[in-house]
Design an enzyme around this catalytic site. Sequence first.
Site, PDB file in Angstrom:
ATOM      1  N   ASP A  57       5.682   0.550 -12.348  1.00 54.44           N
ATOM      2  CA  ASP A  57       5.136   1.913 -12.388  1.00 54.44           C
ATOM      3  C   ASP A  57       3.620   1.844 -12.586  1.00 54.44           C
ATOM      4  O   ASP A  57       3.142   1.310 -13.597  1.00 54.44           O
ATOM      5  CB  ASP A  57       5.791   2.696 -13.532  1.00 54.44           C
ATOM      6  CG  ASP A  57       5.273   4.117 -13.614  1.00 54.44           C
ATOM      7  OD1 ASP A  57       5.350   4.822 -12.592  1.00 54.44           O
ATOM      8  OD2 ASP A  57       4.788   4.518 -14.679  1.00 54.44           O
ATOM      9  N   THR A  90       1.620   7.361  -8.556  1.00 52.95           N
ATOM     10  CA  THR A  90       0.513   6.841  -9.384  1.00 52.95           C
ATOM     11  C   THR A  90      -0.099   5.580  -8.779  1.00 52.95           C
ATOM     12  O   THR A  90      -1.306   5.381  -8.846  1.00 52.95           O
ATOM     13  CB  THR A  90       1.019   6.536 -10.807  1.00 52.95           C
ATOM     14  OG1 THR A  90       2.191   5.727 -10.722  1.00 52.95           O
ATOM     15  CG2 THR A  90       1.357   7.800 -11.551  1.00 52.95           C
ATOM     16  N   THR A  91       0.751   4.733  -8.180  1.00 46.01           N
ATOM     17  CA  THR A  91       0.232   3.523  -7.530  1.00 46.01           C
ATOM     18  C   THR A  91      -0.485   3.890  -6.239  1.00 46.01           C
ATOM     19  O   THR A  91      -1.574   3.384  -5.954  1.00 46.01           O
ATOM     20  CB  THR A  91       1.378   2.530  -7.237  1.00 46.01           C
ATOM     21  OG1 THR A  91       2.124   2.310  -8.431  1.00 46.01           O
ATOM     22  CG2 THR A  91       0.841   1.209  -6.733  1.00 46.01           C
ATOM     23  N   ASP A 383      10.317   9.777 -13.346  1.00 42.55           N
ATOM     24  CA  ASP A 383       9.513  10.014 -12.136  1.00 42.55           C
ATOM     25  C   ASP A 383      10.285  10.883 -11.152  1.00 42.55           C
ATOM     26  O   ASP A 383       9.753  11.854 -10.601  1.00 42.55           O
ATOM     27  CB  ASP A 383       9.144   8.685 -11.457  1.00 42.55           C
ATOM     28  CG  ASP A 383       8.027   7.954 -12.190  1.00 42.55           C
ATOM     29  OD1 ASP A 383       7.534   8.494 -13.201  1.00 42.55           O
ATOM     30  OD2 ASP A 383       7.649   6.852 -11.763  1.00 42.55           O
TER      31      ASP A 383
END
Length: 522
Positions: A57, A90-91, A383
Site C-alpha cells: 500500500d 496512493t501509489t 481501500d
Amino acid sequence: MNIFGAEATEEKAENARLSSFVGALALGDLVKSTLGPKGMNKILQSGSTGDINVTNDGATILKAIQLDNAAAKILVNISKVQDDEVGDGTTSVCVLAAELLREAEKLVAQKIHPQTIVEGYRLASAASLKALEKAAVDHRQDAAQFRKDLFNIARTTLSSKVLSQDKDYFANLAVDAVLRLKGSTDLEHIQIIKKVGGKLEDSYLDEGFILDKSIGVNCPKRLENAKILIANTSMDTDKIKVFGARVKVDSTGKLAELERAERDKMKAKVDAIATHGINVFVNRQLIYNYPESLLAERGILTIEHADFEGVERLSLVTGGEIASTFDRPDLVTLGRCELIEEIMIGEDKLIKFSGVAAGEACTVVLRGSTNQMLDEAERSLHDALSVLSQTVKETRIVLGGGCSEMLMSCAVEEEARRMQGKRAIAAEAFGRALRQIPTILADNAGFDSSDLVSRLRAAHYEGKSDAGLDMYEGQIASMVKLGVTESYKLKRQVVLSASEAAEMILRVDDILRATPRRREAV
C-alpha cells in the site's frame, strides 16, 4: 555575502531544481514496483521496536519512511490526500507525479523554461481530464448493473492487494457492507475485527455490531429487547480522586466507616443508574466487583472497559448517548437493540449486538494466519470500502488496466498537435508520463512492456477505446469483458493531484533550510 545564520543553508536555481527532481524520482522509483496486480511487497521494520509490516500500500509505505528531501515530502503529502479523499490510488498518484517530473527534467535540460513546461502541463491535464470524463459511464439508474460495477471496482482494487487470491469473495463482502450504508460515506458504521487463526476465506460479514469484550459475572449471556445505557464514569470504590491525597485515621473503626461511606456512595450511584429503566449498562471504564454485583441483582447486564472507540461506535449504532452523570434520567438518550448475545470466534468470546437502531451497521470479521497478514488484509479491505463508498456518491466509472491512461495519453497527443511553440513539447511529455503507468504495470508482471504498450497504443488509435492490459495472459484485451473497472473520481483525483504536485515542484528555484533549534541544557 552570507546573510543567513550559522547553520542555515541555501540551494539556488539548478541545484535546487536538481535536488527536487532527485528526491521525487527516488520516491517514485521506490514505490513503483508495488503498482498493479503483480506488484511486489515491501517489508517495513521499526528501528525502535523491531515490529515489521508487510505491505504494498503506497500510503502505508510513504508514511513509514523518514525523509529529508523537501520535494519527496510533497509526494508523500499528495499520497496522504489521495488516501483521505478516495482511499486508493496512493501509489499511482506518487508514480505519475514522479514520471511527470522525470519528463520535465529532460525538458529543462533542453533549455525549456519551467514556466513554459507548467503551462504545457496545465493544457495537457485539462485535455486528459476532458477525455476521461467523456469516457466515463454511469449506471446509477440500473440497480443490477450498478451493483455489478461496484463488484468490478472492488475486484480491481483488491487484485493488487494481499486479498487478490479471494478477490471475488471479498469484493462481494465489501459491496454488501457498503450498500448497507444506503449512500452514506461514514465507514464508522462498518467495524473490522481481526482474529488470528483459520484462513482468509473464513472471514465473513456479520449484520450488527460486535464488541471485543466479555459480559460481566452473574449476567445472562443472551438478552432480548435491550435498553442500553452507555457511560463513561468511574465505578470503583477504593480510590480517592484527588492526586496525592492521603487519609489518616486513628482506629480501624474509622477506616471501616470510610469504607462504608464509599460503599453507600457507590450504592446510591447504582440506584441512580437503575432508575433509567435499563437492562444493559456499558461502561468505558472498569466496573468493580461490588457495583457489578449490585447491578446484577437488579437484572442489569454489565459490560466493562469497552474502551473509547468501542463506546463511540456503540453509541453511533445503537442511537444512545454517552452519559457521565445520572441525576436526570429524562435527559439521557438510551441505546436500543433487539438482541445481545455472547458468541465465539476462534477461541475468543465476543459480544454481538443484533437489530441495532442504525440498520446500516455491520461488522467484518477477518481471519488469517499471522498478524501481519491480518493487518494487510484490513488495509486492503479498507481501500476497497473507501473507493466503493465514494463511488456510491460519484457513480461514474472508467476502465482500468492502463486503458484510461492510454486514452488520456492519446487525447493529449491530439491536443499537442494543435498547440504552437514549446508548450506542445511539454504537452507531449505529459502524454509520455501517462503512458508510463501501463508500462510499469507490464514491467511489474514480467512482460515485455515495450511491445505491449505499443500494441495498446495502436489499438486505441484503431478505435478500440476499451483496450487495456490483461495482466494474467500478457495480452491486449477488452477491459469491459474482463470487468476491470475503476472509480472515475479516483482516476480524476490521481491526474489532478499528480499534475498539481509536479507543477509546484517545477516552480522551485530556491531551497532555504533554517538553522536547527538548539536544545539548551537546563
